[in-house]
Design a protein around this motif. Structure first.
Motif, PDB file in Angstrom:
ATOM      1  N   THR A 172      15.796  13.709 -33.617  1.00  0.00           N
ATOM      2  CA  THR A 172      15.431  12.532 -32.827  1.00  0.00           C
ATOM      3  C   THR A 172      16.003  11.261 -33.435  1.00  0.00           C
ATOM      4  O   THR A 172      16.509  10.385 -32.728  1.00  0.00           O
ATOM      5  N   VAL A 173      15.934  11.146 -34.775  1.00  0.00           N
ATOM      6  CA  VAL A 173      16.487   9.966 -35.462  1.00  0.00           C
ATOM      7  C   VAL A 173      18.001   9.878 -35.251  1.00  0.00           C
ATOM      8  O   VAL A 173      18.538   8.804 -34.959  1.00  0.00           O
ATOM      9  N   LYS A 174      18.692  11.015 -35.382  1.00  0.00           N
ATOM     10  CA  LYS A 174      20.137  11.019 -35.173  1.00  0.00           C
ATOM     11  C   LYS A 174      20.488  10.634 -33.741  1.00  0.00           C
ATOM     12  O   LYS A 174      21.439   9.879 -33.507  1.00  0.00           O
ATOM     13  N   SER A 175      19.726  11.146 -32.783  1.00  0.00           N
ATOM     14  CA  SER A 175      19.976  10.801 -31.384  1.00  0.00           C
ATOM     15  C   SER A 175      19.747   9.323 -31.139  1.00  0.00           C
ATOM     16  O   SER A 175      20.528   8.673 -30.431  1.00  0.00           O
ATOM     17  N   THR A 176      18.678   8.778 -31.741  1.00  0.00           N
ATOM     18  CA  THR A 176      18.392   7.337 -31.574  1.00  0.00           C
ATOM     19  C   THR A 176      19.480   6.489 -32.208  1.00  0.00           C
ATOM     20  O   THR A 176      19.923   5.484 -31.630  1.00  0.00           O
ATOM     21  N   GLU A 177      19.938   6.872 -33.405  1.00  0.00           N
ATOM     22  CA  GLU A 177      21.015   6.130 -34.062  1.00  0.00           C
ATOM     23  C   GLU A 177      22.293   6.162 -33.223  1.00  0.00           C
ATOM     24  O   GLU A 177      22.996   5.152 -33.114  1.00  0.00           O
ATOM     25  N   SER A 178      22.587   7.310 -32.638  1.00  0.00           N
ATOM     26  CA  SER A 178      23.776   7.416 -31.800  1.00  0.00           C
ATOM     27  C   SER A 178      23.669   6.511 -30.576  1.00  0.00           C
ATOM     28  O   SER A 178      24.636   5.820 -30.207  1.00  0.00           O
ATOM     29  N   ARG A 179      22.506   6.475 -29.958  1.00  0.00           N
ATOM     30  CA  ARG A 179      22.321   5.617 -28.782  1.00  0.00           C
ATOM     31  C   ARG A 179      22.433   4.144 -29.147  1.00  0.00           C
ATOM     32  O   ARG A 179      23.029   3.356 -28.410  1.00  0.00           O
ATOM     33  N   ILE A 180      21.846   3.773 -30.305  1.00  0.00           N
ATOM     34  CA  ILE A 180      21.933   2.375 -30.743  1.00  0.00           C
ATOM     35  C   ILE A 180      23.387   1.991 -31.018  1.00  0.00           C
ATOM     36  O   ILE A 180      23.840   0.895 -30.672  1.00  0.00           O
ATOM     37  N   TYR A 181      24.132   2.906 -31.636  1.00  0.00           N
ATOM     38  CA  TYR A 181      25.534   2.637 -31.952  1.00  0.00           C
ATOM     39  C   TYR A 181      26.350   2.393 -30.686  1.00  0.00           C
ATOM     40  O   TYR A 181      27.074   1.400 -30.577  1.00  0.00           O
TER      41      TYR A 181
END
Length: 214
Positions: A172-181
């Protein structure tokens, strides 16, 4: 729909009480595993958890040696169940990722024979001599061993739960970081586009005022 199946035979005997694996289930893929029982009404326990990929869900089905479906579940994230193997023979466990078009799934899977106190060899016991009573301390030791075994099994389940929870939180954290990027990149491009549009509009106004002065 195309499924590439991988078949693994898990021959569980009295010497092997459990078998655990971690495997990757590709998109549109299906994998099957097997367990063989020699006695009817054997208690078989199984545990699975989707550690990573997509929405952390998978379809699975269990068939008995006669080909009858005894369990059929869809979009399950994890499970810890026990069922009675009514017939001796080979039981099939199949996992399907057909609902996913591109996301692979990482799955922990474990099969084991549940303990049966009435089964031969299920529990060791001290030989009794004629005209003697079981020693109290022997019974106490046996009860302590059973209690420790139960606690270890509970500890293992707790560790598996926290492992699954940790993996899902990391995903979930990786997915959120990708979306923010990607959202940040889109925001920068949008700001550059707006600045370019404003400059173009200002230049257009200046050109129009110059024509009016001439």
């Amino acid at each position: 729909m195309h499924f590439s199946s991988i078949f693994s035979l898990l021959a569980l005997t009295q010497l092997i009480s459990a078998s655990a694996i971690t495997f990757i289930l590709g998109a549109k893929d299906k994998q099957c595993y097997y367990v063989f029982t020699e006695k009817p009404m054997t208690q078989i326990g199984y545990y699975f958890a989707v550690q990573d990929g997509g929405s952390f869900d998978v379809d699975y089905a269990i068939k008995n040696p006669r080909g009858d479906i005894i369990v059929n579940e869809e979009k399950q994230r994890q499970g810890d169940f026990v069922f009675s193997a009514e017939y001796p023979g080979e039981y099939e466990f199949c996992f399907s990722n057909g609902m996913s078009t591109f996301a692979d799934k990482i799955i922990d899977f474990e099969i084991k024979f549940e303990k049966d106190d009435t089964a031969n060899g299920a529990k060791a016991s001290m030989p009794q001599q004629p005209n003697t009573k079981p020693l109290a301390h022997v019974e106490s030791m046996q009860a302590t061993v059973d209690k420790i075994d139960h606690q270890l099994d509970g500890l293992l389940r707790t560790l598996q739960y926290y492992k699954t929870r940790n993996n899902r939180n990391q995903a979930t954290v990786k997915s959120t970081e990708s979306r923010i990027y990607y959202f940040s990149i889109f925001e920068v491009l949008l700001m550059v586009g707006m600045a370019f549009l404003q400059i173009t509009i200002v230049q257009f106004f200046f050109k129009g005022s110059r024509k009016q002065l001439v």
